[in-house]
Design an enzyme around this catalytic site. Structure first.
Site, PDB file in Angstrom:
ATOM      1  N   ASP A 132       0.831  -1.207   0.000  1.00 52.06           N
ATOM      2  CA  ASP A 132       0.000   0.000   0.000  1.00 52.06           C
ATOM      3  C   ASP A 132       0.866   1.257   0.000  1.00 52.06           C
ATOM      4  OD1 ASP A 132      -2.262  -1.547   0.022  1.00 52.06           O
ATOM      5  OD2 ASP A 132      -2.706  -1.258   2.151  1.00 52.06           O
ATOM      6  N   ASP A 158      -3.144  -2.117  -8.937  1.00 58.14           N
ATOM      7  CA  ASP A 158      -1.898  -1.353  -9.054  1.00 58.14           C
ATOM      8  C   ASP A 158      -1.814  -0.620 -10.389  1.00 58.14           C
ATOM      9  OD1 ASP A 158      -1.699  -3.579 -10.618  1.00 58.14           O
ATOM     10  OD2 ASP A 158       0.335  -4.123 -10.004  1.00 58.14           O
TER      11      ASP A 158
END
Length: 235
Positions: A132, A158
């Site tokens: 993250d 992503d």
């Protein structure tokens, strides 16, 4: 010696003052009712029975409600983790920018599709919190290096999409080279792949993103080939 006004003169003056006051109140009430009707999208005559006080309160409450709704819409449009726009809102902006570009004489617009390299490896080896942080650092690098009017949104996982209005391929490439340099400052293993697509006649927003996505995989394949060739030379 001044002559004192008669009772009739006093009564007439009081009456005129009262009439002017009532006219001002009526004008104020009409103005507030007109403003309220405009916000509600109705005919002002439908609100003819409202007093100025009630109409003012209703207008104030309506403005507060609309402002809160606007804030909620903005919050819903932003990705909690990265702070950039979500996919739905980002595609709405892209649709607007494509239309604007087609109205412009030069019709310049670049869409970049970005995918973090090795995020699964980061998640598996360092934990999802580190993964993250990687995504947040990437968006920070993008917002630092992109122009102030460029748009970034999270496409999914992503993957990110950047909208560069007025840009061409030659101008966009150095921008993402600077983003890559900034991103890699946190470690040499921090990399991403990027594909660029320039707006063409007849393009749709979805088609433009798809071409940028294809360009990303082509760029990633070329980079993988170069790394394999480099490894052979070193061996």
């Amino acid at each position: 010696m001044h002559k004192l006004p008669s009772d009739a003169d006093v009564a007439r003056a009081i009456g005129e003052t009262t009439i002017r006051g009532e006219e001002r109140r009526d004008h104020t009430a009409r103005s507030v009712r007109d403003a309220l009707a405009e916000r509600l999208g109705v005919d002002p005559r439908q609100l003819g029975g409202l007093s100025a006080e009630i109409a003012t309160r209703a207008l104030a409450n309506l403005n507060l409600t609309l402002e809160r709704l606007r804030q909620l819409e903005e919050e819903a449009a932003v990705d909690e983790l990265t702070g950039v726009y979500r996919r739905g809102h980002g595609m709405m902006i892209l649709t607007r920018e494509v239309r604007r570009a087609f109205r412009s004489p030069d019709e310049r617009l670049i869409v970049a599709f970005i995918d973090v390299d090795g995020l699964k490896w980061f998640n598996d080896t360092a934990g999802h919190a580190e993964g993250d942080r990687l995504l947040k650092d990437l968006t920070t690098s993008m917002t630092k290096r992109l122009r102030s009017h460029d748009i970034v949104f999270r496409y999914g996982g992503d993957e990110f999409v950047c909208i560069l209005p007025g840009a061409n391929l030659e101008g966009a490439a150095p921008i993402f080279a600077a983003v890559a340099e900034s991103f890699s400052e946190g470690g040499e293993d921090r990399r991403f792949s990027v594909g660029l697509a320039e707006l063409r006649e007849g393009d749709t927003p979805d088609g433009l993103v798809a071409r940028a996505d294809t360009a990303l995989y082509e760029a990633r394949a070329r980079a993988g080939h170069r790394r394999r060739e480099s490894n052979r030379v070193q061996a």
